[in-house]
Scaffold this active site. Sequence first.
Site, PDB file in Angstrom:
ATOM      1  N   ASN A   1       0.885  -1.177   0.000  1.00 57.71           N
ATOM      2  CA  ASN A   1       0.000   0.000   0.000  1.00 57.71           C
ATOM      3  C   ASN A   1       0.920   1.224   0.000  1.00 57.71           C
ATOM      4  OD1 ASN A   1      -2.624   1.167   2.286  1.00 57.71           O
ATOM      5  ND2 ASN A   1      -2.331   1.563   0.120  1.00 57.71           N
TER       6      ASN A   1
ATOM      7  N   CYS B   1      -5.171   6.258   7.583  1.00 62.38           N
ATOM      8  CA  CYS B   1      -4.574   5.181   6.783  1.00 62.38           C
ATOM      9  C   CYS B   1      -3.637   4.395   7.685  1.00 62.38           C
ATOM     10  CB  CYS B   1      -3.824   5.751   5.589  1.00 62.38           C
ATOM     11  SG  CYS B   1      -2.959   4.501   4.614  1.00 62.38           S
TER      12      CYS B   1
ATOM     13  N   ASN C   1      -1.687   1.646   7.044  1.00 65.56           N
ATOM     14  CA  ASN C   1      -0.371   1.395   6.459  1.00 65.56           C
ATOM     15  C   ASN C   1       0.418   2.692   6.339  1.00 65.56           C
ATOM     16  OD1 ASN C   1      -0.580  -1.485   5.962  1.00 65.56           O
ATOM     17  ND2 ASN C   1      -2.057  -0.990   4.375  1.00 65.56           N
TER      18      ASN C   1
ATOM     19  N   ASN D   1     -12.420   5.897   9.846  1.00 71.21           N
ATOM     20  CA  ASN D   1     -12.932   5.992   8.484  1.00 71.21           C
ATOM     21  C   ASN D   1     -13.901   4.829   8.278  1.00 71.21           C
ATOM     22  OD1 ASN D   1     -11.097   3.902   8.347  1.00 71.21           O
ATOM     23  ND2 ASN D   1      -9.945   4.693   6.626  1.00 71.21           N
TER      24      ASN D   1
ATOM     25  N   HIS E   1     -15.988   1.545   6.808  1.00 73.26           N
ATOM     26  CA  HIS E   1     -15.719   0.278   6.131  1.00 73.26           C
ATOM     27  C   HIS E   1     -16.987  -0.555   6.044  1.00 73.26           C
ATOM     28  CE1 HIS E   1     -11.269   0.576   6.241  1.00 73.26           C
ATOM     29  NE2 HIS E   1     -11.540   1.360   7.261  1.00 73.26           N
TER      30      HIS E   1
ATOM     31  N   ASN F   1     -14.931   2.171   2.279  1.00 71.75           N
ATOM     32  CA  ASN F   1     -13.927   1.155   1.947  1.00 71.75           C
ATOM     33  C   ASN F   1     -14.591  -0.214   2.047  1.00 71.75           C
ATOM     34  OD1 ASN F   1     -11.332   2.889   1.973  1.00 71.75           O
ATOM     35  ND2 ASN F   1     -12.304   3.401   3.914  1.00 71.75           N
TER      36      ASN F   1
ATOM     37  N   GLU G   1     -10.434   0.109  -1.921  1.00 67.81           N
ATOM     38  CA  GLU G   1     -10.345   1.302  -1.084  1.00 67.81           C
ATOM     39  C   GLU G   1     -11.062   2.487  -1.713  1.00 67.81           C
ATOM     40  OE1 GLU G   1      -7.086   2.486   1.340  1.00 67.81           O
ATOM     41  OE2 GLU G   1      -5.867   0.796   0.670  1.00 67.81           O
ATOM     42  N   ARG G   2     -11.794   3.192  -0.874  1.00 71.31           N
ATOM     43  CA  ARG G   2     -12.477   4.402  -1.314  1.00 71.31           C
ATOM     44  C   ARG G   2     -11.463   5.412  -1.857  1.00 71.31           C
ATOM     45  NH1 ARG G   2     -15.555   8.133   3.120  1.00 71.31           N
ATOM     46  NH2 ARG G   2     -13.448   8.009   3.989  1.00 71.31           N
TER      47      ARG G   2
ATOM     48  N   CYS H   1      -4.676  -2.764   3.218  1.00 73.62           N
ATOM     49  CA  CYS H   1      -5.364  -1.655   3.885  1.00 73.62           C
ATOM     50  C   CYS H   1      -5.319  -1.920   5.375  1.00 73.62           C
ATOM     51  CB  CYS H   1      -6.803  -1.539   3.387  1.00 73.62           C
ATOM     52  SG  CYS H   1      -7.757  -0.245   4.218  1.00 73.62           S
TER      53      CYS H   1
ATOM     54  N   THR I   1      -6.428  -0.015   8.025  1.00 72.52           N
ATOM     55  CA  THR I   1      -7.693   0.201   8.725  1.00 72.52           C
ATOM     56  C   THR I   1      -8.697  -0.884   8.330  1.00 72.52           C
ATOM     57  OG1 THR I   1      -8.400   1.763   7.007  1.00 72.52           O
ATOM     58  CG2 THR I   1      -7.388   2.689   8.999  1.00 72.52           C
ATOM     59  N   GLY I   2      -8.612  -1.353   7.068  1.00 71.37           N
ATOM     60  CA  GLY I   2      -9.495  -2.425   6.627  1.00 71.37           C
ATOM     61  C   GLY I   2      -9.224  -3.733   7.356  1.00 71.37           C
TER      62      GLY I   2
END
Length: 263
Positions: free
Chosen positions: A11, A69, A71, A145, A147, A178, A196-197, A205, A207-208
Site C-alpha cells: 500500500n 490510513c 499502512n 474511516n 468500512h 472502503n 479502497e475508497r 489496507c 484500517t481495513g
Amino acid sequence: MHFTKMHGLGNDYLYVFGEVPADIRELSVRLSDRHFGAGADGMIYISPSNKADFKMRIFNADGSEAKMCGNGIRCVGKYVYDKGYTDKTRLRIETLSGIRELELRLRCGKVAGVEVGMGAVCVGETMKLSAAGQEIECTGVNVGNPHAVIFVEDVSEVPLTTLGPAIEHHEAFPGGVNVEFVQKLGPRQLRMRVWERGSGVTMACGTGACASAAAAVAKGICAPEEPIHVHLDGGILEIRVAKDGSVSMTGPAKTVYEGETEQ
C-alpha cells in the site's frame, strides 16, 4: 518538490514533509498515476503538530482526502525517525480521525516495523444491500474511516473490480466506503482483499484489516485479546481486538526510493 516513496505491505504513498499545497488534489492525481507519474495509492504530507508529535494528511489517488490510513501511519513513523526528525520510539500522530499512538520497532538503527494503537473501533449492525446484481450482507465498521466488511466463502472468487466500486458508491454510504471481502482461514487467520475508497484495488489496507478483525470478533469468528493474522495481497498484518473494543495493528514499513518532481 522532494518526496519519498514508501509502502506498508504494498500500500504505497508518496511522502512529503511540509505544508499541504493549494493544488494538492491535482498534484496527488498527477503523481499517483502509475504510467505518467511516480505511481502510488496517493500522497501523505507530514508536518509539525501543536497537539501531538507530528500531523499527517492523506490524499488518495483520485485527489480526495482520507481521514486515516493504517499502512500510511506506520510509514510516517519510519519517515520521521529514519530522517532524524525525532529520536523518540513512541510517537503520537495527529490525523483527521484523532490522535494515534505508535511504537517503533528498530533494526540496525532503522524502523523495521510499527505497532499502532488504533483506538476504539465501532462495529455496526449487519445490513443487506443490492449491488452489481447481487444481494450482499455487510457489516459497517468505523475505524476513524468507514468500512463495509463482507464475509465470503472464497475471497478469490469475488469480482473485486465490479462489486467493490458498486458498494463504495452505494446509496447506503453517502460519503463512500472502503470495502473488505474476508474469508476465514482458521481460528486466528483471515484472508482479506480490499477495494479502497478513492484508490480502488490496493495491496493492503491497515484500517481495513482492523475493521475485518473487529467484525470477526463481533460475530464470534475470532476471539478477542488474541493475535489475528490478516493475510492481504501484500503480506500479513497482526491485529489484536481488546474486549473494550480497542484495536492495535502491527506491521512493516518500507522505503522504496527518494524522488524529485516539478510541482
